[in-house]
Motif scaffolding. Structure first.
Motif, PDB file in Angstrom:
ATOM      1  N   ILE A 156       0.868  -1.174   0.000  1.00  0.00           N
ATOM      2  CA  ILE A 156       0.000   0.000   0.000  1.00  0.00           C
ATOM      3  C   ILE A 156       0.911   1.233   0.000  1.00  0.00           C
ATOM      4  N   PRO A 157       0.389   2.400  -0.416  1.00  0.00           N
ATOM      5  CA  PRO A 157       1.220   3.607  -0.419  1.00  0.00           C
ATOM      6  C   PRO A 157       1.808   3.897   0.956  1.00  0.00           C
ATOM      7  N   ARG A 158       2.998   4.482   0.956  1.00  0.00           N
ATOM      8  CA  ARG A 158       3.677   4.771   2.221  1.00  0.00           C
ATOM      9  C   ARG A 158       2.798   5.581   3.183  1.00  0.00           C
ATOM     10  N   SER A 159       2.019   6.485   2.644  1.00  0.00           N
ATOM     11  CA  SER A 159       1.217   7.354   3.505  1.00  0.00           C
ATOM     12  C   SER A 159       0.138   6.581   4.263  1.00  0.00           C
ATOM     13  N   TYR A 160      -0.154   5.349   3.822  1.00  0.00           N
ATOM     14  CA  TYR A 160      -1.186   4.548   4.493  1.00  0.00           C
ATOM     15  C   TYR A 160      -0.580   3.519   5.455  1.00  0.00           C
ATOM     16  N   ILE A 161       0.734   3.350   5.412  1.00  0.00           N
ATOM     17  CA  ILE A 161       1.364   2.369   6.297  1.00  0.00           C
ATOM     18  C   ILE A 161       1.226   2.849   7.740  1.00  0.00           C
ATOM     19  N   PRO A 162       0.673   2.006   8.636  1.00  0.00           N
ATOM     20  CA  PRO A 162       0.476   2.440  10.033  1.00  0.00           C
ATOM     21  C   PRO A 162       1.801   2.865  10.662  1.00  0.00           C
ATOM     22  N   ARG A 163       1.770   4.012  11.359  1.00  0.00           N
ATOM     23  CA  ARG A 163       2.997   4.466  11.995  1.00  0.00           C
ATOM     24  C   ARG A 163       3.276   3.608  13.224  1.00  0.00           C
ATOM     25  N   LEU A 164       4.538   3.539  13.576  1.00  0.00           N
ATOM     26  CA  LEU A 164       4.952   2.731  14.710  1.00  0.00           C
ATOM     27  C   LEU A 164       4.606   3.426  16.026  1.00  0.00           C
TER      28      LEU A 164
END
Length: 404
Positions: A356-364
């Motif tokens: 998925i696009p980086r902007s949708y990757i859940p932040r840690l």
């Protein structure tokens, strides 16, 4: 013009060590055995064929490299066989990379055989019968140790072990290689232990599923706003297909069904671990694991390329209809080995389907970021002993921390 100055190299006049106790180069490498191991059957029949020598040397070189690959592979499996410490991943990377470089040599080595024309090969081909590359014990062991499953093999003479006849030593080695944990199984167990998969902790999988649903819903709204009806339907149909693809990894039942059909190789949890590592590969703790996954794909790719080059060479030498010297269908059989059924790490190739696009990757979360920045020996790269935390600020990518 000035005359060139002749430099004197005193080292060239140094004492020779021929008389020193110990083995010389040829003795150490046992060259007397290796260099006399080329038996030309055409020569024994008083019809010496020049290119038979090349054929023998090339295949002997293959077998020596197979032996080295197996040697490296066994050592890697030994390391993976215990609970892997991060400090050991560098050694795994080094040895996997060595295997990759050897395989590149093997791929290019096919071109040397192609300097022989079909007529040249025909001059001595009958002397080979019933010998066949299919009878290479080391290559079968290599496949088994990597993780090629018996059920995925193209059927030949009912079972691939038949070509070894009553050779008990060969059959015992094959049975042992089938019963021991393959590299694929060991990597699967390693991926299942990927930090961050725990539901009570970071719960990556839950966050990832929510992120995918949010992405698909936003794309659906964009599609519904499309003024051209035909284009709207096309985009909506495409989204529905993509939703089904994602469902195949979010549903453990569907994943298991694909696993049973041989379309997937890793367990559901191992598959999750591979995706997690891929998303957060820039984190210190996942950087080397990500490199390991890439090298495993390189191994699969290069073996496939080697098979492909071999197939083309066989077609060039004997055409598409002649039987192989060992009784197989020759080109037709070899071509059938190019499918994904022989790829051990095919799941890693298919991970891109689920990015998925980086902007949708859940932040840690702060705790997860700390874990992924932790060095296993408690020493950071600058040599400072402490808790091993990176001390990096958490960047906001637009997702709330409490998405679950």
């Amino acid at each position: 013009m000035a005359c060139p100055v002749k430099h004197y190299d005193a080292a060239q006049d140094g004492e020779q060590l021929d008389d020193e106790a110990g083995m010389l180069y040829g003795e150490y490498l046992m060259l007397d055995k290796i260099l006399q191991a080329q038996r030309l059957l055409s020569e024994e029949s008083n019809k010496a064929v020049h290119d038979e020598h090349l054929f023998i040397i090339t295949h002997q070189a293959y077998e020596l490299w197979f032996k080295q690959i197996i040697f490296e592979l066994d050592s890697i499996r030994d390391i993976f066989g215990v609970v892997l410490e991060e400090i050991q991943t560098l050694e795994i990377l080094k040895r996997l990379n060595r295997i990759v470089l050897i395989l590149k040599v093997l791929v290019d080595q096919v071109m040397i055989l192609e300097t022989m024309t079909p007529l040249d090969f025909m001059e001595f081909r009958n002397y080979l019968r019933p010998a066949s590359g299919f009878q290479s014990l080391q290559f079968r062991l290599l496949e088994n140790k990597l993780g090629v499953k018996a059920d995925n093999r193209v059927k030949y003479n009912k079972n691939y072990t038949k070509v070894f006849g009553n050779d008990e030593e060969a059959l015992n080695k094959i049975e042992e290689s089938e019963n021991q944990p393959s590299l694929a199984i060991l990597v699967e167990r390693w991926l299942e232990r990927t930090p961050g998969l725990e539901v009570e902790g970071f719960n990556f999988w839950g966050k990832y599923e929510n992120a995918v649903n949010l992405l698909l819903e936003e794309q659906k709204q964009n599609a519904l706003n499309e003024p051209i009806e035909s284009l709207k339907q096309y985009r909506l149909n495409d989204l529905e297909k993509r939703r089904e693809v994602y469902e195949s990894i979010f549903s453990s039942e569907i994943h298991q069904a694909l696993l049973n059909r041989g379309e997937r190789r890793f367990s559901h949890k191992a598959f999750q671990g591979a995706i997690l590592i891929t998303f957060y590969r820039d984190e210190p703790r996942f950087n080397q694991p990500f490199q390991i996954l890439n090298l495993l794909m390189d191994i699969d790719s290069l073996i496939t390329k080697w098979r492909y080059n071999h197939v083309l060479m066989v077609q060039r030498m004997i055409g598409s209809s002649q039987l192989g010297t060992g009784g197989s269908s020759g080109y037709q059989y070899l071509r059938s080995t190019l499918s994904d059924r022989y790829k051990v790490f095919v799941d890693l190739f298919n991970l891109s389907t689920f990015l998925i696009p980086r902007s949708y990757i859940p932040r840690l979360s702060p705790d997860m970021r700390s874990k992924l920045c932790m060095w296993s020996n408690g020493v950071e790269p600058n040599g400072v002993t402490g808790n091993g935390k990176c001390g990096l600020e958490i960047e906001d990518n637009g997702f709330e921390e409490d998405i679950v």
